[in-house]
Motif scaffolding. Structure first.
Motif, PDB file in Angstrom:
ATOM      1  N   ASN A  48      -5.832 -25.589  44.204  1.00 18.11           N
ATOM      2  CA  ASN A  48      -6.605 -26.574  44.966  1.00 18.11           C
ATOM      3  C   ASN A  48      -5.766 -27.152  46.101  1.00 18.11           C
ATOM      4  O   ASN A  48      -5.976 -28.286  46.517  1.00 18.11           O
ATOM      5  CB  ASN A  48      -7.098 -27.703  44.046  1.00 18.11           C
ATOM      6  N   SER A  49      -4.824 -26.376  46.590  1.00 18.34           N
ATOM      7  CA  SER A  49      -4.005 -26.864  47.702  1.00 18.34           C
ATOM      8  C   SER A  49      -4.756 -26.747  49.025  1.00 18.34           C
ATOM      9  O   SER A  49      -4.486 -27.489  49.963  1.00 18.34           O
ATOM     10  CB  SER A  49      -2.700 -26.067  47.782  1.00 18.34           C
ATOM     11  N   GLY A  50      -5.692 -25.840  49.119  1.00 16.23           N
ATOM     12  CA  GLY A  50      -6.435 -25.642  50.366  1.00 16.23           C
ATOM     13  C   GLY A  50      -7.678 -26.499  50.429  1.00 16.23           C
ATOM     14  O   GLY A  50      -7.865 -27.431  49.639  1.00 16.23           O
ATOM     15  N   ILE A  51      -8.524 -26.132  51.368  1.00 20.22           N
ATOM     16  CA  ILE A  51      -9.734 -26.934  51.568  1.00 20.22           C
ATOM     17  C   ILE A  51     -10.769 -26.651  50.477  1.00 20.22           C
ATOM     18  O   ILE A  51     -11.539 -27.520  50.103  1.00 20.22           O
ATOM     19  CB  ILE A  51     -10.301 -26.652  52.981  1.00 20.22           C
ATOM     20  N   TYR A  62       1.187 -27.552  43.076  1.00 18.14           N
ATOM     21  CA  TYR A  62       1.739 -28.789  43.636  1.00 18.14           C
ATOM     22  C   TYR A  62       1.526 -29.928  42.636  1.00 18.14           C
ATOM     23  O   TYR A  62       0.540 -29.930  41.885  1.00 18.14           O
ATOM     24  CB  TYR A  62       1.072 -29.124  44.967  1.00 18.14           C
ATOM     25  N   THR A  64       0.483 -32.751  43.124  1.00 17.77           N
ATOM     26  CA  THR A  64      -0.757 -33.499  43.403  1.00 17.77           C
ATOM     27  C   THR A  64      -1.995 -32.613  43.318  1.00 17.77           C
ATOM     28  O   THR A  64      -3.088 -33.070  43.635  1.00 17.77           O
ATOM     29  CB  THR A  64      -0.684 -34.115  44.822  1.00 17.77           C
ATOM     30  N   ALA A  65      -1.804 -31.357  42.923  1.00 17.40           N
ATOM     31  CA  ALA A  65      -2.945 -30.433  42.925  1.00 17.40           C
ATOM     32  C   ALA A  65      -3.026 -29.653  41.613  1.00 17.40           C
ATOM     33  O   ALA A  65      -3.351 -28.465  41.603  1.00 17.40           O
ATOM     34  CB  ALA A  65      -2.856 -29.481  44.110  1.00 17.40           C
ATOM     35  N   VAL A  66      -2.755 -30.304  40.508  1.00 17.28           N
ATOM     36  CA  VAL A  66      -2.843 -29.636  39.207  1.00 17.28           C
ATOM     37  C   VAL A  66      -4.323 -29.504  38.836  1.00 17.28           C
ATOM     38  O   VAL A  66      -5.048 -30.503  38.756  1.00 17.28           O
ATOM     39  CB  VAL A  66      -2.072 -30.433  38.136  1.00 17.28           C
ATOM     40  N   ALA A  67      -4.763 -28.279  38.631  1.00 16.91           N
ATOM     41  CA  ALA A  67      -6.202 -28.049  38.408  1.00 16.91           C
ATOM     42  C   ALA A  67      -6.410 -26.835  37.509  1.00 16.91           C
ATOM     43  O   ALA A  67      -5.643 -25.867  37.577  1.00 16.91           O
ATOM     44  CB  ALA A  67      -6.915 -27.833  39.747  1.00 16.91           C
ATOM     45  N   CYS A 177      -6.297 -33.070  38.066  1.00 18.03           N
ATOM     46  CA  CYS A 177      -5.473 -34.212  37.671  1.00 18.03           C
ATOM     47  C   CYS A 177      -5.356 -35.183  38.848  1.00 18.03           C
ATOM     48  O   CYS A 177      -5.089 -34.771  39.978  1.00 18.03           O
ATOM     49  CB  CYS A 177      -4.091 -33.727  37.245  1.00 18.03           C
ATOM     50  N   LYS A 178      -5.570 -36.461  38.572  1.00 16.68           N
ATOM     51  CA  LYS A 178      -5.475 -37.476  39.629  1.00 16.68           C
ATOM     52  C   LYS A 178      -4.048 -37.957  39.816  1.00 16.68           C
ATOM     53  O   LYS A 178      -3.719 -38.566  40.831  1.00 16.68           O
ATOM     54  CB  LYS A 178      -6.353 -38.681  39.269  1.00 16.68           C
ATOM     55  N   ASN A 212       5.236 -32.003  47.213  1.00 16.42           N
ATOM     56  CA  ASN A 212       4.655 -31.952  48.545  1.00 16.42           C
ATOM     57  C   ASN A 212       5.687 -32.439  49.544  1.00 16.42           C
ATOM     58  O   ASN A 212       6.126 -33.582  49.463  1.00 16.42           O
ATOM     59  CB  ASN A 212       3.446 -32.886  48.597  1.00 16.42           C
TER      60      ASN A 212
ATOM     61  N   TYR B 130      -7.416 -32.597  55.233  1.00 12.49           N
ATOM     62  CA  TYR B 130      -8.360 -31.798  56.006  1.00 12.49           C
ATOM     63  C   TYR B 130      -9.376 -32.826  56.513  1.00 12.49           C
ATOM     64  O   TYR B 130     -10.185 -33.344  55.734  1.00 12.49           O
ATOM     65  CB  TYR B 130      -9.015 -30.744  55.127  1.00 12.49           C
ATOM     66  N   LYS B 183     -10.401 -33.896  52.287  1.00 12.70           N
ATOM     67  CA  LYS B 183      -9.618 -33.487  51.128  1.00 12.70           C
ATOM     68  C   LYS B 183      -8.151 -33.472  51.511  1.00 12.70           C
ATOM     69  O   LYS B 183      -7.790 -33.048  52.617  1.00 12.70           O
ATOM     70  CB  LYS B 183     -10.042 -32.102  50.643  1.00 12.70           C
ATOM     71  N   ASN B 186      -2.809 -29.856  50.031  1.00 14.12           N
ATOM     72  CA  ASN B 186      -1.967 -29.640  48.845  1.00 14.12           C
ATOM     73  C   ASN B 186      -2.214 -30.686  47.762  1.00 14.12           C
ATOM     74  O   ASN B 186      -1.295 -31.046  47.014  1.00 14.12           O
ATOM     75  CB  ASN B 186      -0.475 -29.644  49.206  1.00 14.12           C
ATOM     76  N   ASN B 188      -5.408 -32.786  45.086  1.00  9.84           N
ATOM     77  CA  ASN B 188      -6.772 -32.863  44.561  1.00  9.84           C
ATOM     78  C   ASN B 188      -7.575 -33.994  45.175  1.00  9.84           C
ATOM     79  O   ASN B 188      -8.805 -34.008  45.070  1.00  9.84           O
ATOM     80  CB  ASN B 188      -6.728 -33.092  43.038  1.00  9.84           C
ATOM     81  N   TRP B 247     -12.253 -40.154  45.185  1.00 10.14           N
ATOM     82  CA  TRP B 247     -12.311 -39.375  43.949  1.00 10.14           C
ATOM     83  C   TRP B 247     -13.745 -39.235  43.432  1.00 10.14           C
ATOM     84  O   TRP B 247     -14.246 -38.143  43.292  1.00 10.14           O
ATOM     85  CB  TRP B 247     -11.452 -39.975  42.837  1.00 10.14           C
TER      86      TRP B 247
END
Lengths: 213, 277
Positions: A48-51, A62, A64-67, A177-178, A212, B130, B183, B186, B188, B247
């Protein structure tokens, strides 16, 4: 008055009658509803690092991007066991319809709970073994596709619990994950509880986390 | 055509009150000049009204009718459309002429204009995000509408006729809503920003000049060439309420934003043919 048919007309009438009988005998009451059980759970990594979120083969994310993507299904359900009415034989045609409705799969046991427990320390205040369900948000791709933002992970059981699932005896949801995880690794256990107290558990791979820059 | 039919119908019903009538068909260009203020912490939609270095941002096709009633009253109705053929440009006036060359007007004026790529604000300023996940060309039409009042000066010399209008009034941009979804790069984290603009009443000045030259006379009818030019200027700010969801769709942060005023002007020139009878 004398009514006479020629030979050609008699044969045509006979064929028409046979055709009509075959049509009538071909009519069936199609079955589109099936029962199934959730007995399998699988978890995959997401990037989920991209758009847009995509599948991820690596075990690196990352912080901040654990999914993850979780799939619940019935691994014993075989399409070949679907009861078919009116198998075509000499006296009937193969059943067909212009607009076949989608199969509907009814779960024998409903989803009542979903929880996530971390196997690694997330941060100083979140040690290994903590229930971190509240630190996750979710997205259900095929059921709630219109909203841009997430829903709370605690809301998943209510959203996923349906009378039937269209198309296939499975469902998929995504977990995000937030938290900005301070540890260098992360691993979670995802548990789904069903109405008959069955518990389905899946453990994610051990994820190596990147900062990041 | 609609105006002609409507006018003809009106004539049949009210013929004795109508001394003269005129219909016109014309084509014109519209040039927009607006200032662009530096980005602040808030999106300013007026920075994104369509304006370019080209001679004209818009081209339009129009029809009009001018009616001379018995006594001292006249009416002027102009309808124009862009290439979408939607008649969204209206300029309607009632005119009272207490003197031969001087009159007073009151009316309604409205026209649409484009607002393009307002999401660029977020793409430029929100560097960790983004800026807008919607990859489409973001464009919307805004309608500026106002009530006008003013003076009319009219002159005729043989085959040449001229009318000048000195209009002023109050106009507003139609309120609208927009949504920008973002968004984190890098990450969520997602957020959704919803804008809802307010009415933006502002005083405007709108002089117009019409020029007619009679070219042909057929019985009691006259046909000729028509030229028109106008200038419209206004200083306006567009405020809005902004709601940000982060969120999930809970606990939004609401903010009322007042933006600085922008100077805006447009120049129009159109030419065509008319028939008076």
């Amino acid at each position: 008055m004398k009514v006479s048919f020629g030979r050609t007309r008699r044969i045509a009438l006979l064929i028409s009658l046979v055709f009509l009988l075959k049509v009538v005998s071909s009519c069936i009451d199609p079955v589109w509803d099936f029962d199934f059980s959730f007995n399998n759970i699988a978890v995959k990594n997401l990037d989920n690092s991209g758009i847009f979120v995509t599948g991820l083969e690596r075990d690196t994310m990352y912080t901040t991007a654990v999914a993850f993507m979780v799939t619940l299904s019935d691994e014993t359900f075989l399409a070949s066991r679907v009861l078919r009415h009116g198998n075509a034989d000499f006296t009937s045609f193969t059943p067909a319809s212009a607009m076949s409705p989608e199969f509907r799969y009814h779960p024998r046991h409903r989803i009542t709970g979903i929880s996530i427990v971390t196997l690694e320390e997330l941060s100083a205040g979140v040690p290994a073994g903590t229930d971190v369900t509240g630190m996750f948000v979710a997205h259900v791709p095929h059921f709630i596709g219109l909203d841009f933002l997430y829903l709370k992970a605690e809301e998943l059981p209510a959203v996923l619990d349906l009378d039937f699932y269209p198309g296939e005896p499975s469902l998929t949801f995504q977990l995000f994950c937030k938290q900005d995880i301070t540890n260098n690794t992360a691993q979670f256990v995802i548990t789904v509880t069903l109405s008959d107290e069955t518990v389905l558990t899946a453990t994610t791979n051990l994820i190596t986390l990147l900062r990041n820059e | 055509m609609f105006l002609m039919l409507a006018t003809s119908h009106f004539l049949l019903a009210q013929g004795r009150f109508l001394e003269k009538k005129q219909v016109s068909l014309w084509f014109g260009i519209r040039d927009i000049t607006r200032d662009s203020l530096a980005n602040t912490t808030n999106l300013d939609f007026l920075n994104y009204l369509h304006s370019s270095e080209e001679m004209s941002e818009y081209q339009y096709l129009g029809v009009s009718a001018h009616l001379w009633f018995r006594g001292s009253w006249e009416a002027d109705i102009k309808v124009a459309m862009y290439d979408d053929f939607a008649p969204k440009n209206l300029n309607i006036k009632a005119i009272w002429l207490p003197m031969k060359n001087l009159g007073f007007t009151a009316g309604f004026y409205t026209y649409p204009q484009l607002m393009n790529e307002f999401n660029m604000f977020h793409r430029l300023t929100d560097e960790e995000f983004y800026g807008d996940t919607d990859s489409n060309f973001r464009q919307r039409m805004v309608q500026e509408s106002g009530l006008t009042a003013g003076l009319m000066l009219t002159f005729s010399y043989r085959w040449l006729h001229a009318t000048a209008y000195l209009n002023g009034g109050v106009s507003t941009l139609s309120p609208f809503t927009e949504k920008v979804t973002q968004k984190m790069i890098n990450g969520n984290f997602k957020r959704e920003i919803r804008y809802s603009t307010n009415h933006s009443p502002a005083l405007f000045f709108f002089p117009e000049v019409d020029l007619w030259a009679d070219c042909f006379t057929i019985g009691n009818s006259k046909a000729g060439i028509r030229l028109r030019t106008s200038w419209y200027t206004v200083s306006r700010s567009v405020g809005y309420s902004r709601v940000i969801y982060e969120w999930i769709y809970e606990n939004p942060v609401r903010t009322e934003v007042d933006n600085p005023a922008h100077h805006f002007s447009k120049f129009e020139f159109d030419a065509g043919f008319y028939l008076t009878w």
